[in-house]
Enzyme design. Structure first.
Site, PDB file in Angstrom:
ATOM      1  N   ASP A  79      23.322   1.294  37.068  1.00  0.00           N
ATOM      2  CA  ASP A  79      24.449   1.528  36.406  1.00  0.00           C
ATOM      3  C   ASP A  79      25.944   1.678  37.568  1.00  0.00           C
ATOM      4  O   ASP A  79      26.816   0.923  36.711  1.00  0.00           O
ATOM      5  CB  ASP A  79      24.565   2.986  35.704  1.00  0.00           C
ATOM      6  CG  ASP A  79      23.272   3.018  34.587  1.00  0.00           C
ATOM      7  OD1 ASP A  79      22.696   1.515  34.454  1.00  0.00           O
ATOM      8  OD2 ASP A  79      22.691   3.649  33.999  1.00  0.00           O
ATOM      9  N   GLU A 108      19.317  -5.422  37.150  1.00  0.00           N
ATOM     10  CA  GLU A 108      20.885  -5.682  37.078  1.00  0.00           C
ATOM     11  C   GLU A 108      21.454  -6.728  37.833  1.00  0.00           C
ATOM     12  O   GLU A 108      21.850  -7.169  37.953  1.00  0.00           O
ATOM     13  CB  GLU A 108      21.549  -4.856  35.490  1.00  0.00           C
ATOM     14  CG  GLU A 108      22.388  -5.535  35.114  1.00  0.00           C
ATOM     15  CD  GLU A 108      23.063  -5.556  33.761  1.00  0.00           C
ATOM     16  OE1 GLU A 108      24.280  -5.381  33.411  1.00  0.00           O
ATOM     17  OE2 GLU A 108      22.199  -4.408  33.414  1.00  0.00           O
TER      18      GLU A 108
END
Length: 368
Positions: free
Chosen positions: A16, A268
């Protein structure tokens, strides 16, 4: 100069904050935006960018004002654009200030990356607040033109290609890491979550007919690798040589991906950077309850395999499934290695298509 606030909470990994830090830097450097990045824990960011003081309440780095997000959030001037990254909850007093403002800010929920079919239909959808005169909009990163795109700084692909074309640049990079790879070795970076398939893969590399040089940036795989080698120092067995590294900052990690022939990545941020690295890769998707991540994995595979010959596609799917603990997968290293030339050609062609699309930062700016 427009003012943007980006809010990010750190959960249990670096993904994140890695994404929001890259985004904040790009908005400042390429779009002249005044960005304030609110983070509830600066220690992971300090690992990604060592110049950060993890105890400072406010500091400016790379033009970004980095602010510690305290539990007792102060009353501050609201921004023109407000991004809540990955469905974090913006402080109540900040939302109240947004509602009281004569000119309402643009409020964006920046979602997680997915290749699932429904993403395009939900991208940019409004979500009116149930009580206040505010509207939040969903913004979905993605791989197709009808989504928000992927993070990609201007000139990134050119820098990567120049690095990969320069034997000198690569040699200097390996020297900085204290590694001298065997010229005949397959160079692999290994980064991921705990994985029961790892011991079998390491043994396959030990038994490989040609040398393998594997670089292990610090991650949750490190204890497993250490257990595999035991007291052996250095980490060398058969045709496998392992090199353990401390956690790399983002720019150094990008170069590691560029310098390797193959990359194992996770989550990610490293996943997207492996795409831009132009080399075949294996993705360990973030595990979710009830195996919800399996659908996301298969959605990406379906998109990524378009144009790939059926034999290589089967090997790709089988290996990725095994690495992600899907029962349909098989860890056949030799079969995977035999498809490498086809996978490399396919990956380069796939990246060429992706770079024709606008990147995530451009799409966010255009959306305002």
């Amino acid at each position: 100069m427009p003012r943007w606030d980006i809010f990010c909470t750190v959960i249990d990994n670096y993904g994140d904050i890695a994404v929001t830090w890259r985004l904040a830097r790009q908005l400042v450097a390429e779009h002249g935006i005044n960005v304030r990045l609110w983070v509830d824990d600066l220690h992971p960011l300090a690992a990604l960018y060592p110049g950060i003081d993890s105890g400072a309440l406010r500091q400016t780095l790379c033009g970004v004002e980095v602010c510690l997000w305290p539990a007792d959030f102060p009353d501050v001037e609201i921004a023109d654009v407000v991004i809540e990254a990955f469905a974090c909850d913006i402080p109540d007093n900040y939302i109240a200030a947004m509602a009281a403002s004569a000119v309402k800010p643009r409020w964006i929920n920046l979602e997680y990356l997915s290749a699932e079919d429904w993403v395009a239909g939900c991208h940019r959808l409004p979500s009116p607040h149930p009580r206040l005169p505010l509207v939040k909009h969903f913004f979905f990163p993605g791989f197709t033109p009808d989504t928000g795109g992927l993070l990609r700084e201007h000139g990134l692909i050119d820098r990567r290609r120049a690095f990969q074309a320069s034997a000198t640049a690569q040699r200097e990079f390996w020297t900085q890491l204290g590694i001298s790879p065997d010229p005949a070795a397959c160079k692999i970076s290994l980064f991921g979550y705990e994985n029961p398939a790892l011991p079998a893969l390491l043994q396959a590399w030990v038994d490989n007919p040609t040398p393998i040089c594997c670089v292990l940036p610090d991650s949750r795989l490190s204890p497993q690798v250490s257990a595999f080698f035991g007291e052996n120092k250095p980490w060398q067995r058969g045709n496998l040589t392992m090199h353990r590294l401390s956690f790399l900052d983002q720019d150094s990690y990008d170069q590691l991906l560029w310098a390797c022939d193959m990359n194992f990545v996770r989550g990610e941020d490293s996943f997207v950077r492996a795409l831009w690295a132009g080399q075949p890769f294996i993705w360990h998707i973030y595990p979710q309850a009830d195996n919800a991540h399996h659908a996301k994995l298969n959605a990406f595979l379906a998109l990524y395999q378009r144009g790939l010959n059926s034999g290589s596609a089967v090997q790709l799917t089988s290996f990725w499934h095994c690495w992600n603990q899907l029962p349909s997968g098989t860890l056949n290293w030799q079969a995977w290695q035999s498809t490498y030339p086809q996978l490399k050609y396919h990956h380069e062609a796939w990246v060429e298509q992706l770079i024709q699309q606008a990147d995530l930062a451009i799409n966010l700016v255009k959306d305002q």
